[in-house]
Write an enzyme that holds these catalytic residues in place. Sequence first.
Site, mmCIF file in Angstrom:
data_model
loop_
_atom_site.group_PDB
_atom_site.id
_atom_site.type_symbol
_atom_site.label_atom_id
_atom_site.label_comp_id
_atom_site.label_asym_id
_atom_site.label_seq_id
_atom_site.Cartn_x
_atom_site.Cartn_y
_atom_site.Cartn_z
ATOM 1 N N ASN A 290 20.493 38.091 29.574
ATOM 2 C CA ASN A 290 21.760 37.870 30.231
ATOM 3 C C ASN A 290 22.187 39.203 30.856
ATOM 4 O O ASN A 290 21.458 40.185 30.790
ATOM 5 C CB ASN A 290 22.791 37.372 29.211
ATOM 6 N N LYS B 226 19.726 31.845 25.203
ATOM 7 C CA LYS B 226 19.750 32.934 26.187
ATOM 8 C C LYS B 226 20.335 34.184 25.536
ATOM 9 O O LYS B 226 21.513 34.218 25.169
ATOM 10 C CB LYS B 226 20.604 32.521 27.385
ATOM 11 N N GLY C 122 18.070 34.905 39.503
ATOM 12 C CA GLY C 122 19.527 34.847 39.434
ATOM 13 C C GLY C 122 20.196 35.433 40.659
ATOM 14 O O GLY C 122 20.325 34.775 41.701
ATOM 15 N N THR C 123 20.563 36.688 40.543
ATOM 16 C CA THR C 123 21.285 37.358 41.623
ATOM 17 C C THR C 123 20.561 37.280 42.967
ATOM 18 O O THR C 123 21.194 37.223 44.018
ATOM 19 C CB THR C 123 21.522 38.827 41.212
ATOM 20 N N GLY D 254 34.285 34.838 34.198
ATOM 21 C CA GLY D 254 35.042 34.294 33.068
ATOM 22 C C GLY D 254 34.798 32.813 32.864
ATOM 23 O O GLY D 254 35.676 32.063 32.455
ATOM 24 N N CYS E 24 27.556 35.660 26.858
ATOM 25 C CA CYS E 24 28.416 35.934 27.987
ATOM 26 C C CYS E 24 29.382 37.067 27.646
ATOM 27 O O CYS E 24 30.178 36.937 26.733
ATOM 28 C CB CYS E 24 29.196 34.680 28.346
#
Lengths: 246, 308
Positions: free
Chosen positions: B191, B164, B266-267, B72, B129
């Site tokens: 994303n 993005k 990223g992850t 968030g 997002c």
Amino acid sequence: MQKKNHTGKIGAITQINKQVYSIEFSSPTLKSINPGQYISILCEGLTLRRPFSVADFDNGVLKVLFKQKGKGTEYISGLKVGDSIEFSAPLGNTFTIDDKKTLLIGAGIGVAPLFYLNKKLKEEGAETFLAAGFLSKEDVLGDFDFVSTDDGTFGEKGSICDYLETLIKDFVPDRIVSCAPSAVLRIISSVAKSHKIDCEIAMEKVMACGIGICRGCVIEVRRDGKVQNATVCKDGPVFKGEEVVW
Amino acid sequence: MVDLSLKLNEFELDNPIITASGTYGYSNEFEVFCDVQKIGAVVTKGITKEPRLGNDGQRIFETSSGMINRIGLENVGIQTFLKEKLPILQEQGINFILNIAGSAIDDYVELAKIADKNKIKAIELNVSCPNVHSGCIEFGVNKDSLYKLVSKVRDSYSGCLIVKLSPNVTSPEEVALAAENADADAISAINTVRGMGVKLDFVNGQFKKTTVAGGLSGKAIKPVALSFVDRIHKVVDIPIIAMGGIYTLVDILEFFSVGARAVQIGTANFTHPDIAQKLIIELEEFMQKHKFSTLDELQNKLKEAEYV
């Protein structure tokens, strides 16, 4: 600067009871870790590393106690002596180490970091009392000054929370320290507060980064008069009992 | 000696390995694991005008080959970023891209102006997002609102403007073209993919349920990302920074082969916190071994790969 990623070699792995294992490993690059701080272990095939408290760190050998309950711990319990293990450490903050009279209370696998803390407190000359609660006799992990089991098969019968008042009255601690399921921590924090005794608790939450940046493991704490987020992974895992917003 | 450098419009990178927003902090936090200065560029955590506390409840959920997050957009806000994080980036010579997010066009424009004023060389617009209920999602899924947003930001920002994109759209081509037509300098994609994790417990004859709905990332989304990049590369000319489940050098080469100019990790930073630095070394060694002297040479060769 010494980086926090290490590769260790497993020196021992033992199954202590039906669900709990003890694993020992060392890495030449890990020089120190303090009670309360944790490590996070890479589990092959899984996205997230798994955080574990430290039950002992002696002559460079880390000891971790863990309960097998998911894919991560299943992977680790399958490792053999001699296998290599990748982990990040030291992560998180520490319990206070001084010579204050300390009552340590664990529940279930939460006792793990208290063994290491107890050792370090004693080295500082602190008088300590180590109490723990378990479900049943077969779950009891190690030696304690006081034990209760839910079914009464070992020590006193009932939850460790039932004995808080007695323990405080008998031992008269300057500080209470605990690592246990959240519901137990909440009760301990509240009882400590009612007696105006300092209280430090170690929290647990699913984590991703381990260094406070992903904000995946936040809890609410009351600091400087306002409620704010704190990460269990970096700002914790040790918090003052009274600052946590339950 | 191989040259891994590239330029996205005027924005220079020493190598094409970038760390993705939200997985690498604001500045040098990963120095505890690797040498952050060596990363091609670090994309900062998404920054909003005001600080945000993010979502209540469980925020992460591990899945098969990935994870779901619903943070968030918790962040310190642009003012704290400028005061506390920007100096670290500058002092330590870390190449970075400021990721910005907002719930109205004005928010983005204001942030872009601040970036411009502070001579921040590159920004990435988070228009996708999936965690924030108001605003955010709409820009990225509708070509008209995306065009409007990117155009307005473009008017206020002279540096490298990266958009993005969200994969949660019907037509990747439409949104990619909207970004290009609005004069973006580059596209980053993808994303996170909208997803939900469910955990059931059965206690004393009763089911208990935990759900975490948010953005899926990690290895699980690599095929989605490859398809997305492949499709948009066929319609736009601006460079594409690809991301989605990149863990290995082979993953990077696969994305180059469908048209990516650079990649974001990223992850994987959570699984292997020093992976970005390792991948730079592996890419360099691969190019050395196979005698590619520039990134262009390698990428052209990959794009010419014969179908088997």
